[in-house]
Structures are given as C-alpha cells and as structure tokens.
Write a protein that holds these residues in place. Structure first.
Motif, mmCIF file in Angstrom:
data_model
loop_
_atom_site.group_PDB
_atom_site.id
_atom_site.type_symbol
_atom_site.label_atom_id
_atom_site.label_comp_id
_atom_site.label_asym_id
_atom_site.label_seq_id
_atom_site.Cartn_x
_atom_site.Cartn_y
_atom_site.Cartn_z
ATOM 1 N N ASP A 188 57.651 35.734 36.552
ATOM 2 C CA ASP A 188 57.511 36.595 35.374
ATOM 3 C C ASP A 188 56.073 36.768 34.911
ATOM 4 O OD1 ASP A 188 60.386 37.160 34.755
ATOM 5 O OD2 ASP A 188 60.437 34.966 34.679
ATOM 6 N N ALA A 189 55.262 35.733 35.026
ATOM 7 C CA ALA A 189 53.851 35.811 34.657
ATOM 8 C C ALA A 189 53.055 34.954 35.635
ATOM 9 C CB ALA A 189 53.624 35.330 33.230
ATOM 10 N N CYS A 190 51.888 35.447 36.011
ATOM 11 C CA CYS A 190 51.099 34.760 37.030
ATOM 12 C C CYS A 190 49.620 35.012 36.754
ATOM 13 C CB CYS A 190 51.484 35.271 38.419
ATOM 14 S SG CYS A 190 50.780 34.351 39.806
ATOM 15 N N TYR A 191 48.798 33.995 37.002
ATOM 16 C CA TYR A 191 47.362 34.138 36.787
ATOM 17 C C TYR A 191 46.605 33.528 37.952
ATOM 18 C CZ TYR A 191 47.836 29.278 35.282
ATOM 19 O OH TYR A 191 48.135 27.931 35.240
ATOM 20 N N SER A 192 45.331 33.909 38.058
ATOM 21 C CA SER A 192 44.495 33.399 39.137
ATOM 22 C C SER A 192 43.050 33.353 38.655
ATOM 23 C CB SER A 192 44.648 34.281 40.392
ATOM 24 O OG SER A 192 43.993 33.699 41.499
ATOM 25 N N GLY A 193 42.120 33.213 39.602
ATOM 26 C CA GLY A 193 40.694 33.216 39.304
ATOM 27 C C GLY A 193 39.977 34.098 40.304
ATOM 28 N N SER A 194 38.853 34.637 39.896
ATOM 29 C CA SER A 194 38.135 35.578 40.761
ATOM 30 C C SER A 194 37.349 34.890 41.860
ATOM 31 C CB SER A 194 37.177 36.425 39.905
ATOM 32 O OG SER A 194 36.302 35.601 39.143
ATOM 33 N N GLN A 195 37.089 33.587 41.730
ATOM 34 C CA GLN A 195 36.096 32.917 42.566
ATOM 35 C C GLN A 195 36.664 32.171 43.765
ATOM 36 O OE1 GLN A 195 37.361 31.773 39.801
ATOM 37 N NE2 GLN A 195 37.392 29.549 39.713
ATOM 38 N N LYS A 196 37.941 32.314 44.042
ATOM 39 C CA LYS A 196 38.527 31.546 45.150
ATOM 40 C C LYS A 196 38.809 32.479 46.329
ATOM 41 C CE LYS A 196 39.450 27.643 42.484
ATOM 42 N NZ LYS A 196 39.736 26.229 42.701
ATOM 43 N N CYS A 197 40.085 32.750 46.602
ATOM 44 C CA CYS A 197 40.411 33.549 47.793
ATOM 45 C C CYS A 197 40.012 35.016 47.645
ATOM 46 C CB CYS A 197 41.900 33.439 48.104
ATOM 47 S SG CYS A 197 42.459 31.757 48.407
ATOM 48 N N LEU A 198 39.833 35.497 46.422
ATOM 49 C CA LEU A 198 39.440 36.894 46.240
ATOM 50 C C LEU A 198 37.978 37.118 46.611
ATOM 51 C CD1 LEU A 198 41.255 37.831 42.897
ATOM 52 C CD2 LEU A 198 42.011 38.223 45.254
ATOM 53 N N GLY A 199 37.139 36.086 46.490
ATOM 54 C CA GLY A 199 35.764 36.196 46.963
ATOM 55 C C GLY A 199 34.791 36.869 46.023
ATOM 56 N N ALA A 200 35.040 36.776 44.716
ATOM 57 C CA ALA A 200 34.082 37.263 43.724
ATOM 58 C C ALA A 200 33.505 36.059 42.990
ATOM 59 C CB ALA A 200 34.771 38.207 42.739
ATOM 60 N N PRO A 201 32.448 36.236 42.221
ATOM 61 C CA PRO A 201 31.953 35.121 41.419
ATOM 62 C C PRO A 201 32.963 34.725 40.339
ATOM 63 C CG PRO A 201 30.315 36.881 41.586
ATOM 64 C CD PRO A 201 31.605 37.435 42.091
ATOM 65 N N SER A 202 32.797 33.526 39.836
ATOM 66 C CA SER A 202 33.619 33.076 38.717
ATOM 67 C C SER A 202 33.315 33.903 37.476
ATOM 68 C CB SER A 202 33.327 31.596 38.450
ATOM 69 O OG SER A 202 34.020 31.137 37.314
ATOM 70 N N GLY A 203 34.328 34.070 36.618
ATOM 71 C CA GLY A 203 34.091 34.744 35.350
ATOM 72 C C GLY A 203 35.172 35.701 34.917
ATOM 73 N N LEU A 204 36.116 36.027 35.806
ATOM 74 C CA LEU A 204 37.266 36.848 35.439
ATOM 75 C C LEU A 204 38.530 36.181 35.983
ATOM 76 C CD1 LEU A 204 35.967 40.484 36.063
ATOM 77 C CD2 LEU A 204 36.449 39.415 33.850
ATOM 78 N N ALA A 205 39.599 36.261 35.211
ATOM 79 C CA ALA A 205 40.859 35.628 35.582
ATOM 80 C C ALA A 205 41.958 36.674 35.684
ATOM 81 C CB ALA A 205 41.244 34.566 34.560
ATOM 82 N N PRO A 206 42.321 37.099 36.898
ATOM 83 C CA PRO A 206 43.428 38.043 37.053
ATOM 84 C C PRO A 206 44.712 37.494 36.441
ATOM 85 C CG PRO A 206 42.170 37.884 39.087
ATOM 86 C CD PRO A 206 41.660 36.796 38.180
ATOM 87 N N LEU A 207 45.464 38.372 35.802
ATOM 88 C CA LEU A 207 46.670 37.984 35.089
ATOM 89 C C LEU A 207 47.674 39.122 35.178
ATOM 90 C CD1 LEU A 207 48.119 36.106 32.911
ATOM 91 C CD2 LEU A 207 46.949 37.492 31.194
ATOM 92 N N VAL A 208 48.938 38.782 35.403
ATOM 93 C CA VAL A 208 49.971 39.809 35.411
ATOM 94 C C VAL A 208 51.178 39.332 34.619
ATOM 95 C CG1 VAL A 208 51.053 39.045 37.594
ATOM 96 C CG2 VAL A 208 51.276 41.429 36.853
ATOM 97 N N PHE A 209 51.712 40.220 33.801
ATOM 98 C CA PHE A 209 52.965 40.017 33.075
ATOM 99 C C PHE A 209 53.930 41.100 33.544
ATOM 100 C CE2 PHE A 209 52.789 37.303 29.044
ATOM 101 C CZ PHE A 209 51.777 36.497 29.521
ATOM 102 N N THR A 210 55.107 40.680 34.010
ATOM 103 C CA THR A 210 56.127 41.644 34.406
ATOM 104 C C THR A 210 56.827 42.188 33.160
ATOM 105 O OG1 THR A 210 57.909 40.016 34.545
ATOM 106 C CG2 THR A 210 56.500 40.288 36.509
ATOM 107 N N PRO A 211 57.631 43.248 33.314
ATOM 108 C CA PRO A 211 58.342 43.773 32.138
ATOM 109 C C PRO A 211 59.174 42.716 31.416
ATOM 110 C CG PRO A 211 58.453 45.349 33.935
ATOM 111 C CD PRO A 211 57.819 44.107 34.509
ATOM 112 N N ARG A 212 59.780 41.807 32.162
ATOM 113 C CA ARG A 212 60.593 40.752 31.529
ATOM 114 C C ARG A 212 59.736 39.840 30.658
ATOM 115 N NH1 ARG A 212 63.004 35.750 33.652
ATOM 116 N NH2 ARG A 212 65.011 35.390 32.635
#
Length: 386
Positions: A188-212
């Motif tokens: 239902d909700a999931c978060y990550s970081g920009s600096q690991k497998c995505l390969g960007a510098p640290s400083g942004l945290a991807p986040l998703v909330f589903t409709p539920r």
C-alpha cells in the motif's frame, strides 16, 4: 583548510553507490527556482517514472521527499500512523527496528515481530500476530541493509491484506536493483532512497502511496512531511519548501538510466553480479552471513575470518585502494563487512578490483588465501554466465 576530494572513491559500501557520469553532468545544469515551470515539468517526469519503477497501480501518488531514505520512512509513517493506530512491525535488523521506533514515536500501538538478525522473517509469524490481535498497518523492510537479508514481502503483504491492514514497505536498498512490484504484491505504501540502486546522490526519498493508502491517511502531525501539502506542491504547484533543483536533475537522469536499461534487465544484472561476487568470496574462505535463498543481490554481509582486524581491512581498502566498504551494525558489529553492489557499482570491474585488493590485504595480514583464488573464481563465474 580541507580540500575537496580529487580522486573518485569506489563506493562499494551500503550506500551511497557510484553515481554515473551522466547523472553528475545533469547536476551541472543551471539552477532553477523551486516553482519554475521548467523545474516542475521535470518533477512531473519523476512522478511518472517513479510510478513505473515502483510498479504502482493506477491512481497512486508517487513523489520524492526532500531528505534521505529516513525522511521517506518518516513521511510514510507520519501519514499512516496516529495515536492508537495498531502497527505490527517486522524487526530482524537495524532498519526494521528504526521503522518500529518511528511508528511508536507517532503514537502507534506497536507490536514487534522480532526475528533473528541475518535470517528472513517467517511470514507465518506475521499471520499469527494478525490472527491474534489484528492490525491497521503492517510494516516491514524488504531489503534489510544491516544484515543483507531479503524479507518475503509478497507473503507478508498477503497476510496483511487478508486482515484489512495497510502494508508499509521499506525498499531503500531494493528499488531499482531487485524485483519489487507494489501492485502485484498488494503493497500500500513504499519508500526508498535516491543514493542506492537508483544511482543518484543522497537527498531525495522516493515515496508512493496507492489509492488504498491515500484513502486511509491519518492527520499528519508533521508539516514538512504532510503528504497532502507535498501533493499540493508536486501536483498542485503550490509552495511548500525550496527543493534542490540539482537533486531533481540527478534523480530524473538516474530514473532515465533505470528505464533505459529496463527493470528486468537491471534486476538480472544485479543477480548475476551477486553470484559472481559470492563465488569469489567463497573461494577466498569468506562466506556470506545469511543462508542462500535469503540473500540480497545488492548488499552482502561477509563474515570476517577469525583473527582478522575487520576495521583495519576497511581502512586499508580505503587508504591503499580507494575502495569503501561498510562495517557491521548492532549484533553483527565486528563480525561482518557490508559490501554493496548497487546501480553503477554492480559491474565486473568493481568485483574484480575489490577481490584483488582484499586478497592482498588479507595475505599481508597473514590470513591464508590462495593467490588469485577470489578473482579466478569470479572470472570463472563470469565466463560460465556467458
């Protein structure tokens, strides 16, 4: 006065991971204001791409919180946990414990499912906990960075959904490097970081909330992390905070790299190089801590041999070879090294350089390693793969 680094470090620790040159070049673009239409258009690109990379269902809200992965964790918790919210938290490592602590700080009635550090949690334990006391939220870490263990999120999510609980997942060390499917797994909700497998510098945290998850948000006690206010900025173009334009450029470019490679291809690359590294380490008498079948492809906890000064090895790797690996945490402190193969770092050259450097250091310390054992086994694994 301390000078800026002049030599690029090979980042093979638990994060950050190496940043590709094209992502670094993107950060040199002219800085725009945080409400500049051109910047907001780039943020739209990020939202759309994150929806695909998370494999989120239609109607989900995806964005990137300004901050590290922990800001993503706190944003997810702050918008789903209120005083009295019943939370079942899976804890079999440092970041599972942090997630449980975060939920408690927001007033959640937290019940921990404590598992062994270095082993995947039994989804049956989650099922039993839900049968005994129910829950409003089930929280778990997909890729436990402290132990190198993958938890069975699909099974945990199925148990949560069967008891009408929201499922909150930490994917900081898996998004973009290991299979993750928010929609298919009923997360239902999931978060990550920009600096690991995505390969960007640290400083942004991807986040998703589903409709539920969006439908069951709670009043957020944090202004900065209020999902409604963040949505007003990312989607509604209303001022909330001054986002770093350079980090927006970097994350957008990194997501382009991910999607150009393709998720399945990228996952297969990380799996292949995990197997190559594992073959080389085992040939040197350096087994991984978790059992096969429970190991991450992105982060490896390597057992330190008896009599070896683990901190001295890390120091020599850094000072003599310009390679960074990580130390153990919690009960694994002093017992393991943490080696990341994430994003641009998950390539044969990284593996061979690390294994060669480790062999040199260990032999000099008197630890018996056959000359060329690690690199030879890794090369054999690479050859067999082709």
């Amino acid at each position: 006065m301390t000078t800026l680094p002049a030599t690029e470090r090979l980042l093979l620790g638990p994060g950050p991971s190496p940043v590709p040159p094209r992502v670094m070049r993107a950060m040199a673009a002219p800085v725009l204001g945080h409400l500049d239409p051109a910047l907001l258009d780039l943020m739209d690109d990020i939202r759309t791409s994150l929806g695909r990379v998370f494999r989120a269902p239609e109607g989900s809200l995806a964005l990137a919180v300004s901050g590290t992965g922990t800001s993503g964790m706190e944003a997810a918790v702050a918008n789903l946990v209120a005083p009295g919210t019943r939370v079942v938290a899976v804890v079999n490592g440092y970041f599972g414990a942090r997630l449980a602590d975060m939920a408690a700080r927001y007033g959640g009635d937290v019940r921990r499912i404590d598992g062994e550090w270095g082993r995947a949690v039994d989804p049956g334990a989650v099922q039993r906990a839900l049968e005994e006391g129910g829950a409003d939220v089930v929280a778990a870490v997909h890729a436990e960075t402290s132990t190198g263990v993958e938890n069975p999120i699909a099974e945990i999510a199925a148990a949560g959904r069967a008891h009408d609980a929201l499922v909150l997942v930490d994917a900081v060390t898996s998004l973009g490097g290991m299979p993750l499917d928010v929609s298919a797994w009923a997360v239902d909700a999931c978060y990550s970081g920009s600096q690991k497998c995505l390969g960007a510098p640290s400083g942004l945290a991807p986040l998703v909330f589903t409709p539920r998850a969006l439908a069951r948000r709670v009043p957020c006690r944090s202004f900065y992390l209020d999902l409604g206010l963040l949505q007003d900025y990312w989607v509604g173009r209303k001022y909330h905070h001054t986002i770093a334009a350079t980090l927006v450029y970097a994350l957008r470019e990194a997501l382009l790299v991910v999607e150009e490679e393709g998720l399945e291809t990228r996952w297969a690359r990380h799996q292949r190089h995990h197997q190559v590294l594992t073959s080389g380490l085992e040939a040197m008498g350096l087994p991984l801590y978790p059992p096969a079948g429970e190991r991450l492809w992105t982060l490896h906890t390597v057992r330190v041999p008896a009599g070896v000064d683990e901190a001295a090895v890390r120091r020599d790797l850094r000072e003599a070879f310009n390679i960074e690996i990580g130390a153990g945490m919690g009960p694994l402190a002093g017992k393991v090294w943490r080696v990341g193969l994430m994003g641009a770092g998950s390539v044969p050259a990284s593996i061979l350089v690390l294994l060669g450097a480790l062999e040199h250091i260990l032999r000099r310390m008197g630890h018996p390693v056959a000359p060329g054992a690690g690199t030879g086994a890794a090369l054999d694994a690479l050859t067999a793969d082709h």
